[in-house]
Design a protein around this motif. Structure first.
Motif, mmCIF file in Angstrom:
data_model
loop_
_atom_site.group_PDB
_atom_site.id
_atom_site.type_symbol
_atom_site.label_atom_id
_atom_site.label_comp_id
_atom_site.label_asym_id
_atom_site.label_seq_id
_atom_site.Cartn_x
_atom_site.Cartn_y
_atom_site.Cartn_z
ATOM 1 N N PRO A 59 0.201 7.375 3.323
ATOM 2 C CA PRO A 59 -0.844 8.314 3.162
ATOM 3 C C PRO A 59 -0.259 9.712 2.484
ATOM 4 O O PRO A 59 1.041 9.885 3.022
ATOM 5 C CB PRO A 59 -1.317 8.625 4.787
ATOM 6 C CG PRO A 59 -0.071 7.925 5.431
ATOM 7 C CD PRO A 59 0.476 6.872 4.893
ATOM 8 N N GLN A 60 -0.865 10.087 1.587
ATOM 9 C CA GLN A 60 -0.499 11.417 1.034
ATOM 10 C C GLN A 60 -1.414 12.438 1.266
ATOM 11 O O GLN A 60 -2.515 12.533 1.191
ATOM 12 C CB GLN A 60 -0.452 11.042 -0.672
ATOM 13 C CG GLN A 60 0.108 12.281 -1.376
ATOM 14 C CD GLN A 60 1.622 12.750 -1.226
ATOM 15 O OE1 GLN A 60 2.213 11.973 -0.941
ATOM 16 N NE2 GLN A 60 1.612 13.996 -0.798
ATOM 17 N N GLU A 90 -16.606 15.374 -0.515
ATOM 18 C CA GLU A 90 -15.849 14.040 -0.713
ATOM 19 C C GLU A 90 -15.960 13.571 -1.910
ATOM 20 O O GLU A 90 -17.128 13.301 -2.565
ATOM 21 C CB GLU A 90 -16.137 12.979 0.630
ATOM 22 C CG GLU A 90 -15.304 11.825 0.611
ATOM 23 C CD GLU A 90 -15.608 11.043 2.097
ATOM 24 O OE1 GLU A 90 -14.917 11.364 2.766
ATOM 25 O OE2 GLU A 90 -16.697 10.414 1.978
ATOM 26 N N CYS A 111 -9.215 5.822 -3.614
ATOM 27 C CA CYS A 111 -8.843 6.838 -2.294
ATOM 28 C C CYS A 111 -9.985 7.970 -2.399
ATOM 29 O O CYS A 111 -10.250 8.450 -3.611
ATOM 30 C CB CYS A 111 -7.355 6.863 -2.611
ATOM 31 S SG CYS A 111 -7.080 8.563 -3.670
ATOM 32 N N LEU A 112 -10.148 8.723 -1.352
ATOM 33 C CA LEU A 112 -10.760 9.640 -1.201
ATOM 34 C C LEU A 112 -10.254 10.985 -1.221
ATOM 35 O O LEU A 112 -9.275 11.045 -0.553
ATOM 36 C CB LEU A 112 -12.029 9.487 -0.284
ATOM 37 C CG LEU A 112 -12.912 8.391 -0.182
ATOM 38 C CD1 LEU A 112 -13.836 8.274 1.185
ATOM 39 C CD2 LEU A 112 -13.795 8.572 -1.396
ATOM 40 N N LEU A 151 0.887 -1.159 0.035
ATOM 41 C CA LEU A 151 0.094 -0.063 -0.058
ATOM 42 C C LEU A 151 0.780 1.193 0.077
ATOM 43 O O LEU A 151 1.974 1.249 0.759
ATOM 44 C CB LEU A 151 -0.871 0.048 1.391
ATOM 45 C CG LEU A 151 -1.944 -1.155 1.410
ATOM 46 C CD1 LEU A 151 -2.781 -1.096 2.592
ATOM 47 C CD2 LEU A 151 -2.961 -1.259 0.112
ATOM 48 N N LYS A 208 -14.342 10.206 -4.971
ATOM 49 C CA LYS A 208 -13.302 9.168 -5.256
ATOM 50 C C LYS A 208 -12.443 9.753 -6.334
ATOM 51 O O LYS A 208 -12.945 10.510 -7.313
ATOM 52 C CB LYS A 208 -13.890 7.967 -5.479
ATOM 53 C CG LYS A 208 -14.479 7.015 -4.550
ATOM 54 C CD LYS A 208 -14.978 5.908 -4.886
ATOM 55 C CE LYS A 208 -15.583 5.217 -3.768
ATOM 56 N NZ LYS A 208 -15.674 3.699 -3.959
ATOM 57 N N HIS A 259 -2.682 16.202 0.400
ATOM 58 C CA HIS A 259 -2.896 17.011 -1.033
ATOM 59 C C HIS A 259 -3.029 18.443 -0.560
ATOM 60 O O HIS A 259 -4.212 18.930 -0.439
ATOM 61 C CB HIS A 259 -4.059 16.393 -1.884
ATOM 62 C CG HIS A 259 -3.897 15.019 -1.785
ATOM 63 N ND1 HIS A 259 -3.260 14.329 -3.061
ATOM 64 C CD2 HIS A 259 -4.657 13.904 -1.201
ATOM 65 C CE1 HIS A 259 -3.224 13.191 -2.951
ATOM 66 N NE2 HIS A 259 -4.015 12.691 -1.928
ATOM 67 N N ASP A 305 -8.755 19.974 -0.867
ATOM 68 C CA ASP A 305 -7.536 19.441 -1.498
ATOM 69 C C ASP A 305 -7.049 20.007 -2.662
ATOM 70 O O ASP A 305 -7.887 20.181 -3.301
ATOM 71 C CB ASP A 305 -7.674 17.534 -1.387
ATOM 72 C CG ASP A 305 -7.883 17.124 -0.042
ATOM 73 O OD1 ASP A 305 -7.343 17.608 0.889
ATOM 74 O OD2 ASP A 305 -8.336 15.756 -0.142
ATOM 75 N N GLN A 318 -4.089 8.885 -10.803
ATOM 76 C CA GLN A 318 -3.655 8.307 -9.489
ATOM 77 C C GLN A 318 -2.041 8.303 -9.102
ATOM 78 O O GLN A 318 -1.637 8.605 -8.167
ATOM 79 C CB GLN A 318 -4.349 6.853 -9.606
ATOM 80 C CG GLN A 318 -5.668 6.924 -9.414
ATOM 81 C CD GLN A 318 -6.128 5.533 -9.554
ATOM 82 O OE1 GLN A 318 -5.560 4.661 -9.154
ATOM 83 N NE2 GLN A 318 -7.073 5.268 -10.079
ATOM 84 N N CYS A 360 -2.105 8.019 -5.429
ATOM 85 C CA CYS A 360 -3.411 7.502 -4.487
ATOM 86 C C CYS A 360 -3.501 6.381 -5.029
ATOM 87 O O CYS A 360 -3.461 5.940 -6.129
ATOM 88 C CB CYS A 360 -4.510 8.575 -5.143
ATOM 89 S SG CYS A 360 -4.655 10.127 -4.366
ATOM 90 N N GLU A 361 -4.059 5.432 -3.992
ATOM 91 C CA GLU A 361 -4.428 4.112 -4.458
ATOM 92 C C GLU A 361 -5.706 4.134 -5.218
ATOM 93 O O GLU A 361 -6.627 5.124 -4.974
ATOM 94 C CB GLU A 361 -4.416 3.218 -3.089
ATOM 95 C CG GLU A 361 -3.387 2.879 -2.419
ATOM 96 C CD GLU A 361 -2.561 1.781 -3.012
ATOM 97 O OE1 GLU A 361 -3.099 1.170 -3.916
ATOM 98 O OE2 GLU A 361 -1.602 1.647 -2.186
#
Length: 292
Positions: A168-169, A251, A278-279, A165, A253, A171, A284, A269, A274-275
């Motif tokens: 965490p990023q 929010e 990801c939301l 995985l 995706k 933004h 952001d 992505q 981003c996976e």
């Protein structure tokens, strides 16, 4: 450290000042502005400076009402990217000479060990005279071979690879994103910014900034988000051009946002780390690949 409010005609926070001159501050959001009303001088976020520190709304700031012995809130700190140090011209020849000398020393050491081993071997061989009786050598006894077939060992099961995985990023503005060994970040143009100064501060070039931002002109408009690659001095042709976007949905995706912005979902992505699924949340900032 005691901080004394500065005298200024700007309706901003009296505890905002330059690092070397607390009584003076810039009239626009900048990393040169520092808050002195805390344990150690800290740079507030540029957006926070624009809406609070440099306006009459500074009286609503939580830091303004706290004792200056408290720490500055982490969520309000501005992240400043420090460019990587470039290799100086004299360092490569010195490194090369050092590697050559180390190789020579290792070679001589190996030769010395080899000669010593040979000498020790010769001194341990006993000298046999002609009068000594030579004993006949006997052949070793070979054990009888077994006619039984060896039992087959079942193959071990190959473990299935586990999915790695992404970390965490975050933004946001001025937050670097590492992609394929390069760093990308979004810079909000403020009044007074010039392409030449941005290229100097981020150790890049005007040509690279223009290539990454689809050939934008050198005259920059305040309030525009642009993509910068700190430390990149030459144009990388395989890289796409980019635009920037501030998420307005509460929010969403990343795949749905890619459809909305009409960009390639995989590249979208990839360059935002981003996976799938990801939301992204309101406020952001994301890098949007576009066709050159």
């Amino acid at each position: 450290m005691e901080s004394s409010p500065k005298t200024s005609f700007v309706p901003g926070c009296p505890y905002l000042g330059l690092k070397n001159d607390p009584s003076t501050s810039l009239t626009y959001p900048s990393t040169g502005n520092v808050c002195f009303h805390c344990q150690s001088p800290t740079i507030p976020k540029l957006e926070y400076q624009e809406h609070y520190c440099l306006t009459e709304s500074h009286v609503e700031c939580s830091v303004y009402h706290k004792p200056e012995t408290k720490e500055f809130p982490v969520e309000l700190k501005q992240i400043v990217v420090k460019p990587k140090q470039q290799t100086k011209p004299w360092q490569l020849p010195v490194l090369f000479i050092g590697v050559v000398l180390a190789g020579i020393l290792i070679w001589f050491g190996y030769q010395s060990v080899t000669f010593t081993s040979l000498a020790a071997t010769f001194t341990q061989i006993p000298y046999q005279t002609a009068t000594e009786e030579v004993k006949p050598q006997t052949s070793p006894t070979i054990p009888p071979t077994s006619t039984d077939k060896p039992t087959a060992v079942p193959p071990t099961a190959t473990p299935e690879p586990t999915q790695t995985l992404l970390p965490p990023q975050f933004h946001g503005l001025e937050i670097p994103v590492s992609v394929d060994g390069k760093q990308f970040l979004i810079h909000m143009v403020i009044e007074g910014d010039q392409m030449l100064f941005l290229a100097r501060d981020y150790k890049t070039s005007i040509e690279v900034i223009q290539a990454l931002n689809n050939g934008i002109p050198q005259a920059l408009w305040a309030g525009t988000g642009i993509v910068i690659a700190p430390g990149m001095v030459e144009i990388d042709p395989p890289l796409p051009a980019f635009s920037t976007y501030k998420v307005t949905e509460i929010e969403i995706k990343i795949e749905a946002l890619a459809v909305k912005l009409k960009t390639d979902p995989a590249l979208f992505q990839h360059y935002n780390r981003c996976e799938p699924g990801c939301l992204l949340k309101k406020g952001d900032w994301v890098i949007v690949p576009v066709k050159k």
